[in-house]
Every structure is written in structure tokens, then in C-alpha cells.
Design an enzyme around this catalytic site. Structure first.
Site, PDB file in Angstrom:
ATOM      1  N   CYS A  44      -0.469  -4.451  -8.417  1.00 37.13           N
ATOM      2  CA  CYS A  44      -1.072  -5.519  -7.246  1.00 37.13           C
ATOM      3  C   CYS A  44       0.175  -6.226  -6.481  1.00 37.13           C
ATOM      4  O   CYS A  44       0.224  -7.340  -6.480  1.00 37.13           O
ATOM      5  CB  CYS A  44      -1.708  -6.656  -8.018  1.00 37.13           C
ATOM      6  SG  CYS A  44      -2.926  -7.621  -6.634  1.00 37.13           S
ATOM      7  N   ALA A  46       2.742  -5.785  -2.919  1.00 36.68           N
ATOM      8  CA  ALA A  46       2.477  -5.797  -1.403  1.00 36.68           C
ATOM      9  C   ALA A  46       1.586  -4.551  -1.193  1.00 36.68           C
ATOM     10  O   ALA A  46       0.495  -4.984  -0.358  1.00 36.68           O
ATOM     11  CB  ALA A  46       3.923  -5.840  -0.731  1.00 36.68           C
ATOM     12  N   ARG A  67      -1.617  -3.566 -17.545  1.00 32.61           N
ATOM     13  CA  ARG A  67      -1.185  -3.531 -18.615  1.00 32.61           C
ATOM     14  C   ARG A  67      -1.785  -4.782 -19.268  1.00 32.61           C
ATOM     15  O   ARG A  67      -1.861  -5.963 -18.737  1.00 32.61           O
ATOM     16  CB  ARG A  67       0.193  -3.589 -18.797  1.00 32.61           C
ATOM     17  CG  ARG A  67       0.965  -2.342 -18.334  1.00 32.61           C
ATOM     18  CD  ARG A  67       2.417  -2.170 -18.512  1.00 32.61           C
ATOM     19  NE  ARG A  67       3.196  -1.458 -17.654  1.00 32.61           N
ATOM     20  CZ  ARG A  67       3.485  -0.061 -18.495  1.00 32.61           C
ATOM     21  NH1 ARG A  67       2.801   0.263 -19.678  1.00 32.61           N
ATOM     22  NH2 ARG A  67       3.996   0.883 -17.912  1.00 32.61           N
ATOM     23  N   SER A  77       0.955 -10.499 -10.789  1.00 32.86           N
ATOM     24  CA  SER A  77       0.040  -9.311 -10.506  1.00 32.86           C
ATOM     25  C   SER A  77      -1.098  -9.624 -10.839  1.00 32.86           C
ATOM     26  O   SER A  77      -2.272  -9.825  -9.767  1.00 32.86           O
ATOM     27  CB  SER A  77       0.594  -7.924 -11.000  1.00 32.86           C
ATOM     28  OG  SER A  77       1.479  -7.375 -10.179  1.00 32.86           O
ATOM     29  N   HIS A 131       3.367   7.131  -2.145  1.00 34.55           N
ATOM     30  CA  HIS A 131       4.789   7.556  -1.987  1.00 34.55           C
ATOM     31  C   HIS A 131       4.943   8.785  -2.968  1.00 34.55           C
ATOM     32  O   HIS A 131       4.587   8.619  -3.811  1.00 34.55           O
ATOM     33  CB  HIS A 131       5.992   6.283  -2.122  1.00 34.55           C
ATOM     34  CG  HIS A 131       7.317   6.988  -2.151  1.00 34.55           C
ATOM     35  ND1 HIS A 131       7.542   7.641  -0.918  1.00 34.55           N
ATOM     36  CD2 HIS A 131       8.485   6.718  -2.891  1.00 34.55           C
ATOM     37  CE1 HIS A 131       8.774   7.760  -1.058  1.00 34.55           C
ATOM     38  NE2 HIS A 131       9.469   7.081  -2.121  1.00 34.55           N
ATOM     39  N   ASP A 214      10.817   9.678   4.098  1.00 33.69           N
ATOM     40  CA  ASP A 214      10.547   8.299   4.006  1.00 33.69           C
ATOM     41  C   ASP A 214      12.037   7.617   3.199  1.00 33.69           C
ATOM     42  O   ASP A 214      12.427   6.415   3.798  1.00 33.69           O
ATOM     43  CB  ASP A 214       9.456   7.834   2.912  1.00 33.69           C
ATOM     44  CG  ASP A 214       9.176   6.590   2.498  1.00 33.69           C
ATOM     45  OD1 ASP A 214       8.491   5.761   3.395  1.00 33.69           O
ATOM     46  OD2 ASP A 214       9.537   5.976   1.641  1.00 33.69           O
ATOM     47  N   SER A 408      10.035  -1.769  -1.230  1.00 38.21           N
ATOM     48  CA  SER A 408       9.902  -1.205  -2.524  1.00 38.21           C
ATOM     49  C   SER A 408      11.314  -1.270  -3.136  1.00 38.21           C
ATOM     50  O   SER A 408      12.338  -1.498  -2.472  1.00 38.21           O
ATOM     51  CB  SER A 408       9.494   0.034  -2.597  1.00 38.21           C
ATOM     52  OG  SER A 408      10.392   1.006  -2.032  1.00 38.21           O
TER      53      SER A 408
END
Length: 478
Positions: A44, A46, A67, A77, A131, A214, A408
């Protein structure tokens, strides 16, 4: 060496070149195929939060699996998901009943996360990525019965949400890596529609093409070049006796405004806003910059294609991110980041000759080097130009801190790897510039019509202009 690098060159090029615009009519069913399905998002941050918000607003069932330790500690998160009204549960609680599990955790967590959830996933479930690093660079082996798909918005997660809220979306790549049921593309299109990406333009790609393009875009022109320009440019303006707040403001907001112009009408539109003399000067400086930067751009592309970048970054993961964290701290201590807060301003393009030259050079060079490496022109356009203002938007909010928080960890690592060298190149170039190029404007030598005509033709005829015009027209179709 990964499986991609062990393939024959011809097969590698086929994967890299896979990139086809998906017609708007292909999304006529919207999210229908996912209605009533249970979507579980892992992570959780961006991308995870903002994609989840869009999917829920599109009428889909979304929950977050974290987790157990994250739930027990109520970490960031957990708080983000709960504060936005989502159901949060452990992997063991939510994954076994999930129809589509979206792995939107950071790349370095993909290994333990995917290996941990795979025994929990039901027969015939779908696993989604945004990704391709885990599949292509880390060579994740996934059960044969699981369909593996990708929906990769070409921007940070914050902009995925912002564009959705204004009724639009961001250009998106979709891909299918493993498709035992033959349903992968239909589910990927529905996921994409749920995020709003179908409004902005969608390219059917491959996991290989997405990850290689990317990585190249974010390391060079999208993140690395803005960081180098901010750090070096701020220092140069301070040397020229510009107050620190004003110097920071010029780059914090100026890059966004120059890149927005390029997004709207290509590099040539940004050039067209300059006076004739400024346009010729900017073109000449851009060509010098391209020559100075080309070896660095080519090294990054070669290391990405060859796998050396991935190997180096994963080695840093094994060292608890010592390089990443050191570079992050070094960035926080730069003069640009430490300058007093600055207020928004509207850029006068008569004062933006240097910025136009810098980002014209970066955009054109990134595009050229990607295409030379075998990446399709459409992918190269998205990764070198269209995403640039979406990154610059984050820079305008809270400078480099915001950009590096939103992108990221993989993008941040690559950004530093590039900008650590690029900053010196920008400093060398700017040593020959004064306030005419850097914010104050001024008179350049007069130019004759023949010279101006040649420069305008050069700006108009770069291959990225034709590709961009075609894709912008495609994106405007509603």
C-alpha cells in the site's frame, strides 16, 4: 545472467519491439470481466494505494493483504489502507480466496512476497504486476496454472490518482507473460480500464520491453537529469549571486513548465516559445549537451539491456541498501534541497533558454538511445517525453525529496547512479552559461533567416516528433 540475456539476439529484439497501440474500442466492456471478482493488492505504497482507490471507484472489490508483522505494528501501509476504508488482512487470510493478486510491493520485496503467496494462491488465479523487474531480471518462477499479467501506468502512483479524479488517466503499458487459460489480455484490459488508463492511451507490450524501457527512462531523462540539473543549476545560480530561494524556485517549478510544454506539443513546441535568436542558441547548446551526455546514456542503456544494472542493484539490496541510503542522504544535504522555501512562479520562456536546451537534449537522446537498442519508438516516446512532466509535478511539490519518495526504490537507485555522474557534466556545461541562459534572459546574437530555417527544420524533423504527434492524437481520442 538472466533468461532474457541467454536468448538469441533476434528473440531479444522481438520482445523489446513488442508495442502496439490498443484501440479505444477494445475497452468497450470496461471493468466488466472483473466485476464480482476478489482483487487483493499486496503493498500500500504510492502505486498500491492509488491504483486501489481507482479500482474501487470503478466498482471493483479491493482488499489489501499485508504481512502479519505489518498489521500487528500498524505500520504506514496498514494505516494508509485503513484510513481509506479498505479491508486489510494477512496473506493467509486473503490470498487463498483472491481471483487476482496484484503484487505492488517494492521490487526488492518481490522475491519473498511472491514465493510466500504462491502456495496460498488458488488454482487458476491471476498474478498481476505493474513492473516487470521481478519476472525478467530476478527470473521469478511462477506456477504453471497462474496467469501472469501486467498493467504499468507510466507515472508515479500519485499522478495515477490525480488523472483519474479529473476524468482521465495516464498512458499505460499492458502485457501478458503467462496465459494458461487464454484470459490474460481480457483481465489486463479490465484492470487498466479500472485505473483510467484506457482514456489516455494503452500500448500492448511485453514484460521485457516494459522493464528495459522503464529502467532507462527513469534513470536518465525522467529522474536522473532533473536531479542533476537541480543540484548543478542551483549551485551555478548562487555563484552568479542569485538568492538561494529564487535559484531553487527557478528549477523547482521551471522544469515542470518546460516539460508540460513538451508534453503538449513535442520538443518543437518548447523551442517555438523562444525568440528566433534564443531558439538558435538553445538548439546549438542542446546539440553540445547531447554530445557530452551520449556516452553516459549509452552506458546506462547497455547496462540495463545486459543485466549489469540489475545485478548491481540487487547486490546493494544484499548490503541493506547501503549505496541507496548513502546517496539519499547526500541528496538531502545538497544546497538545492536545503535552500529556503520558494513560492510558485510562472516561467517566462524568454528566460528559459538553458532549460529548453537541457531537456530537449535529454528527451531526444533518451529516445534515440532506446530505439538504437531495439526498443520500439512508441515505448521510447512514453519513457523519454510523456512521463517527464508527471515526474516534474512531484519535484514542484517538495523538490527532490518528493520525487524520490514517490518514485520506486528501483527508480531512485537508478536516478542516483545516473545523476552522480551527470551532475558533473551539467556543471561543466553551465560554467559557460550566464544569466542569459539561466533565468534572467538577455540578447543573443542576431540570426539570419537561413540559419533559423535550418534550426526549425531540425527541431521539427527529429523522429520523436512524428511518433509523439501520432500518440498524442491517439491519446486525445475519447
Amino acid at each position: 545472467m538472466t533468461a532474457f540475456h541467454q536468448k538469441p539476439l533476434r528473440t531479444q529484439l522481438q520482445a523489446l519491439r513488442q508495442c502496439h497501440p490498443v484501440p479505444k474500442s477494445a475497452f468497450s466492456d470496461g471493468v466488466e470481466v472483473l466485476k464480482g471478482k476478489q482483487i487483493v493488492i499486496l503493498g500500500c505504497g504510492a502505486q498500491g494505494l492509488n491504483q486501489g482507490l481507482n479500482l474501487r471507484d470503478s466498482g471493483l472489490n479491493v482488499a489489501y493483504a499485508l504481512r502479519q508483522s505489518s498489521i500487528d505494528s500498524k505500520n504506514a501501509s496498514y494505516q494508509r489502507a485503513k484510513d481509506n476504508g479498505f479491508h486489510v488482512g494477512s496473506f493467509e487470510e486473503l490470498v487463498p480466496n483472491a481471483d487476482l493478486v496484484m503484487n505492488l510491493t517494492p521490487d526488492k520485496q518481490h522475491g519473498p512476497v511472491v514465493n510466500g503467496i504462491m502456495p496460498l494462491m488458488k488454482q487458476g488465479a491471476f498474478l498481476g504486476y505493474s513492473h516487470g523487474f521481478d519476472v525478467i531480471e530476478a527470473q521469478r518462477e511462477i506456477r504453471d496454472d497462474i496467469t501472469v499479467i501486467m498493467v504499468a501506468p507510466k507515472c508515479p502512483g500519485t499522478e495515477v490518482r490525480a488523472e483519474y479524479l479529473r476524468g482521465f488517466g495516464v498512458p499505460t503499458l499492458i502485457a501478458v507473460h503467462q496465459d494458461p487459460q487464454g484470459l490474460g489480455l481480457a483481465w489486463a484490459k479490465a484492470w487498466c480500464a479500472g485505473t483510467g488508463g484506457h482514456h489516455a492511451g494503452v500500448l500492448l507490450s511485453s514484460f521485457e520491453a516494459e522493464v528495459k524501457s522503464d529502467l532507462m527512462g527513469e534513470q536518465t531523462v525522467l529522474c536522473g537529469l532533473p536531479q542533476a540539473v537541480c543540484v548543478a543549476g542551483f549551485e551555478r545560480l548562487v555563484e552568479l549571486n542569485v538568492p538561494a530561494a529564487q535559484a531553487a524556485s527557478f528549477y523547482q517549478f521551471g522544469i515542470e513548465q518546460v516539460s508540460e510544454s513538451m508534453k503538449a506539443g513535442g520538443v518543437r513546441l518548447a523551442f517555438s516559445k523562444l525568440s528566433p535568436a534564443e531558439r538558435v542558441h538553445a538548439r546549438r547548446e542542446a546539440d553540445k549537451l547531447k554530445a557530452a551526455f551520449r556516452p553516459l546514456f549509452e552506458k546506462h542503456m547497455d547496462d540495463i539491456i545486459g543485466g549489469q544494472f540489475a545485478e548491481g542493484m540487487m547486490a546493494d539490496w544484499a548490503k541493506d541498501d547501503i549505496d541507496l541510503l548513502t546517496w539519499r542522504q547526500n541528496t538531502a544535504e545538497t544546497g538545492f534541497e536545503q535552500a529556503p522555501p520558494s513560492s510558485h512562479f510562472e516561467l517566462d520562456f524568454d528566460r528559459a533558454t538553458g532549460l529548453v536546451a537541457l531537456f530537449a537534449a535529454g528527451v531526444e537522446l533518451a529516445f534515440e538511445v532506446m530505439v538504437e537498442a531495439g526498443i520500439s519508438p512508441a515505448s521510447a516516446y512514453y519513457e523519454s517525453l510523456h512521463e517527464l512532466p508527471l515526474i516534474a509535478n512531484t519535484l514542484a511539490r517538495r523538490r527532490l525529496h518528493e520525487m524520490n519518495v514517490v518514485i520506486s526504490d528501483t527508480a531512485e537507485y537508478g536516478n542516483y547512479l545516473f545523476s552522480n555522474v551527470a551532475t558533473g557534466i551539467v556543471k561543466d556545461v553551465m560554467a559557460g552559461w550566464d544569466l542569459k541562459e539561466l533565468g534572467e534572459g538577455g540578447q543573443f546574437d542576431a540570426v539570419d533567416d537561413a540559419t533559423l530555417s535550418l534550426v526549425d527544420e531540425q527541431n521539427q524533423n527529429h523522429p520523436i516528433e512524428a511518433v509523439g504527434a501520432s500518440l498524442r492524437a491517439y491519446m486525445r481520442e475519447r
